[in-house]
Write a protein that holds these residues in place. Structure first.
Motif, PDB file in Angstrom:
ATOM      1  N   GLN A 226       0.835  -1.207   0.000  1.00 61.55           N
ATOM      2  CA  GLN A 226       0.000   0.000   0.000  1.00 61.55           C
ATOM      3  C   GLN A 226       0.867   1.253   0.000  1.00 61.55           C
ATOM      4  O   GLN A 226       0.584   2.222  -0.725  1.00 61.55           O
ATOM      5  CB  GLN A 226      -0.918   0.010   1.215  1.00 61.55           C
ATOM      6  CG  GLN A 226      -1.832   1.231   1.261  1.00 61.55           C
ATOM      7  CD  GLN A 226      -2.861   1.116   2.367  1.00 61.55           C
ATOM      8  OE1 GLN A 226      -3.458   0.048   2.534  1.00 61.55           O
ATOM      9  NE2 GLN A 226      -3.057   2.178   3.098  1.00 61.55           N
ATOM     10  N   ALA A 227       1.951   1.233   0.811  1.00 62.04           N
ATOM     11  CA  ALA A 227       2.819   2.409   0.883  1.00 62.04           C
ATOM     12  C   ALA A 227       3.467   2.719  -0.460  1.00 62.04           C
ATOM     13  O   ALA A 227       3.558   3.891  -0.873  1.00 62.04           O
ATOM     14  CB  ALA A 227       3.892   2.190   1.951  1.00 62.04           C
ATOM     15  N   TRP A 228       3.894   1.680  -1.187  1.00 63.99           N
ATOM     16  CA  TRP A 228       4.541   1.925  -2.474  1.00 63.99           C
ATOM     17  C   TRP A 228       3.529   2.207  -3.587  1.00 63.99           C
ATOM     18  O   TRP A 228       3.859   2.880  -4.564  1.00 63.99           O
ATOM     19  CB  TRP A 228       5.455   0.761  -2.843  1.00 63.99           C
ATOM     20  CG  TRP A 228       6.743   0.841  -2.072  1.00 63.99           C
ATOM     21  CD1 TRP A 228       7.161   0.030  -1.064  1.00 63.99           C
ATOM     22  CD2 TRP A 228       7.758   1.834  -2.227  1.00 63.99           C
ATOM     23  NE1 TRP A 228       8.371   0.447  -0.577  1.00 63.99           N
ATOM     24  CE2 TRP A 228       8.767   1.549  -1.270  1.00 63.99           C
ATOM     25  CE3 TRP A 228       7.926   2.931  -3.063  1.00 63.99           C
ATOM     26  CZ2 TRP A 228       9.909   2.331  -1.133  1.00 63.99           C
ATOM     27  CZ3 TRP A 228       9.072   3.717  -2.933  1.00 63.99           C
ATOM     28  CH2 TRP A 228      10.050   3.415  -1.983  1.00 63.99           C
ATOM     29  N   ARG A 229       2.323   1.724  -3.470  1.00 63.83           N
ATOM     30  CA  ARG A 229       1.287   2.148  -4.421  1.00 63.83           C
ATOM     31  C   ARG A 229       1.079   3.656  -4.322  1.00 63.83           C
ATOM     32  O   ARG A 229       0.942   4.346  -5.338  1.00 63.83           O
ATOM     33  CB  ARG A 229      -0.037   1.428  -4.137  1.00 63.83           C
ATOM     34  CG  ARG A 229      -0.104   0.004  -4.656  1.00 63.83           C
ATOM     35  CD  ARG A 229      -1.498  -0.568  -4.494  1.00 63.83           C
ATOM     36  NE  ARG A 229      -1.577  -1.951  -4.956  1.00 63.83           N
ATOM     37  CZ  ARG A 229      -1.741  -2.305  -6.216  1.00 63.83           C
ATOM     38  NH1 ARG A 229      -1.846  -1.383  -7.159  1.00 63.83           N
ATOM     39  NH2 ARG A 229      -1.816  -3.585  -6.547  1.00 63.83           N
ATOM     40  N   VAL A 230       1.046   4.158  -3.104  1.00 62.96           N
ATOM     41  CA  VAL A 230       0.888   5.600  -2.916  1.00 62.96           C
ATOM     42  C   VAL A 230       2.103   6.340  -3.470  1.00 62.96           C
ATOM     43  O   VAL A 230       1.978   7.341  -4.174  1.00 62.96           O
ATOM     44  CB  VAL A 230       0.693   5.924  -1.421  1.00 62.96           C
ATOM     45  CG1 VAL A 230       0.713   7.432  -1.191  1.00 62.96           C
ATOM     46  CG2 VAL A 230      -0.615   5.338  -0.919  1.00 62.96           C
ATOM     47  N   ALA A 231       3.310   5.834  -3.152  1.00 62.00           N
ATOM     48  CA  ALA A 231       4.533   6.534  -3.559  1.00 62.00           C
ATOM     49  C   ALA A 231       4.767   6.490  -5.069  1.00 62.00           C
ATOM     50  O   ALA A 231       5.199   7.480  -5.666  1.00 62.00           O
ATOM     51  CB  ALA A 231       5.735   5.924  -2.832  1.00 62.00           C
ATOM     52  N   ILE A 232       4.489   5.346  -5.705  1.00 63.06           N
ATOM     53  CA  ILE A 232       4.817   5.171  -7.122  1.00 63.06           C
ATOM     54  C   ILE A 232       3.665   5.571  -8.034  1.00 63.06           C
ATOM     55  O   ILE A 232       3.848   6.277  -9.032  1.00 63.06           O
ATOM     56  CB  ILE A 232       5.234   3.715  -7.396  1.00 63.06           C
ATOM     57  CG1 ILE A 232       6.520   3.394  -6.631  1.00 63.06           C
ATOM     58  CG2 ILE A 232       5.445   3.482  -8.895  1.00 63.06           C
ATOM     59  CD1 ILE A 232       6.931   1.936  -6.689  1.00 63.06           C
TER      60      ILE A 232
END
Length: 243
Positions: A226-232
């Motif tokens: 979830q964190a990298w979906r937001v970041a990328i």
């Protein structure tokens, strides 16, 4: 030679004769264990591709082709033999192709890449956004949202033919390896387990994310994904269950 350099050289040349690597391996039990694991993987990979055809297969195929002018019952018998031999060739070729495809798959290569980066799992200090953004820029990618606060490692790595950004996150204090491949999207979201590593491969809007951990904790994977979906991808606060 330190442990990190040893692991990187091991990933590039798992059977290399470098005296410096041998000396470090003899002095460091942890790196010696990593070397043994890398040799096991190399032997297993070569063994998977070493598929021998049945003895005398070519002669039996030629015999079946040469008996077409014999009586009908003999022709049927030898034609059946020829078909069976052809089927064996097709099945053998298909098995080799499947094993080769698995050996080149991103999850397999990601696991094989880990011995040279194992030292990164010990880092605990969170990174600033600038070096992470620079690594993404080196892969012609960009961060479209905030950097996950528990990111402790970043490196630009080639994993087989895949040009990746290699990261480590520590949700709940446990390391989770993240490999991001820009502009390459896997067809499906899936989990896998290889050589003691638990993994998840995830298609994103702008690439593919592979996560690895030596512990099975779905909650950690969910949090990192979830964190990298937001970041990328810049998806705001949308939850994984909504995707």
């Amino acid at each position: 030679m330190d442990c990190l350099e040893f692991r990187r050289r091991l990933g590039a040349e798992p059977q290399g004769p470098d005296p410096a690597m041998r000396a470090h391996r003899e002095a460091c039990p942890t790196c010696a264990a990593a070397w043994e694991k890398a040799q096991h993987f190399e032997h297993a990979l070569h063994g998977a591709l070493d598929v021998a055809l049945p003895e005398g297969l070519a002669e039996r195929v030629l015999l079946a082709q040469a008996t077409g002018v014999r009586r009908q019952h003999a022709r049927r018998r030898h034609v059946a033999l020829g078909l069976a031999a052809s089927l064996l060739i097709v099945l053998g070729g298909g098995g080799i192709a499947w094993r080769q495809a698995q050996a080149r798959a991103l999850p397999t290569l990601a696991v094989a890449h880990m011995p040279e980066e194992i030292g990164s799992l010990q880092l605990t200090r969170p990174l600033a956004a600038a070096p992470v953004a620079a690594a993404f820029a080196a892969r012609h990618a960009a961060l479209r949202g905030p950097l996950p606060a528990d990111t402790t490692y970043v490196h630009v790595c080639d994993v087989g033919p895949f040009h990746t950004v290699h990261l480590v996150n520590r949700p709940d204090g446990q390391p989770v390896v993240v490999l991001y491949v820009p502009a390459r999207q896997t067809a499906t979201r899936r989990t896998f387990q290889r050589d003691g590593w638990f993994g998840r491969e995830v298609p994103l809007r702008h690439g593919t994310l592979v996560m690895l951990a030596n512990h099975k904790d779905r909650g950690s994977f969910d949090a990192v994904e979830q964190a990298w979906r937001v970041a990328i991808d810049g998806l705001g606060e949308r939850r994984i269950s909504e995707l």
